[in-house]
Design an enzyme around this catalytic site. Structure first.
Site: not given
Ligand code: DX5
Ligand code: ZN
Length: 225
Positions: A40, A144
């Site tokens: 990521h 998120m």
């Protein structure tokens, strides 16, 4: 441009290099197993979020140092202009923030036509319904679990209702997106998020600030399987 990599099957851990020591990036990347994990990459522009990180140059280095699937999370205003640059250095999946797009449908189409898979991210305050128009076409929905901008923040357990709703919507509409959670994920919270329906688990501090990063990654994998 490098060819698209095949993604491992979920559940997947995506170590976030934001928390890695960039003077030892090769070592940080080497702990990921391309058959199991993604990498990521957190791109921040000091406008959409207060922090400033890196651009395509580091993604290019990651591509050359690792065979893992590259998951690029753009926390930048007007991401459209930079999509070709990230794709050309080998981003396999490019995620843009709904809140940062003037025309999310056009931005997602630009990601797809670049050859990358397309992801859409939602800040904690953005409800799932704000993204509903685009959900059917997504490869990934990023929920998120902290306010975007910095590693090392506390996991927002309240976001699990959004993960559950995203899972229910996907089943109801036959959509294909993976559900990714990002922020404050360690073995304990990963188990909670897995139960809620998450498929991809981004982890920065819990891996790279551990005394044994490879061991921390292995225990995260165990926690979600
Ligand atoms: C935060 C980033 C995250 C960050 C997560 O804005 O999107 O990917 O690296 O770091 P941890 O796992 O430390 O919360
Ligand atoms: Zn991220």
């Amino acid at each position: 441009m490098s060819a698209s990599r095949t993604s491992p099957e979920p559940p997947i851990v995506a170590p976030s290099i934001l928390s890695a020591d960039f003077s030892r990036l090769a070592e940080a990347l080497a702990i990921a197993d391309p058959a199991l994990d993604w990498i990521h990459c957190d791109v921040m522009d000091n406008h959409f979020v207060p922090n400033l990180t890196f651009g395509p140059l580091i993604v290019d280095a990651a591509r050359r140092l690792s065979a893992a699937f590259l998951d690029v999370h753009l926390m930048i205003e007007r991401p459209d202009r930079l999509i070709p640059a990230f794709r050309s250095v080998g981003a396999d999946l490019i995620t843009v923030h709904l809140e940062a797009c003037e025309d999310p449908g056009a931005t997602l189409a630009a990601v797809r036509s670049s050859g990358a898979r397309a992801g859409l991210a939602l800040k904690p305050a953005t409800p799932l319904r704000a993204a509903e128009r685009w959900l059917a076409e997504l490869d990934l929905l990023l929920v998120m679990t902290v306010e975007p901008g910095f590693g090392g923040q506390k996991f927002l357990a309240d976001m699990m209702t959004k993960v559950e709703a995203a899972k229910a919507w996907r089943a109801l509409h036959g959509a294909r997106y993976l559900i990714e959670v990002d922020g404050g994920i360690g073995a304990k919270n990963a188990t909670v998020a897995r139960r809620a329906g998450a498929d991809v688990f981004v982890a920065g501090n819990s891996i790279y600030h551990a005394s044994d990063p490879a061991g921390a990654l292995a225990s995260l994998r165990r926690a979600i399987r």
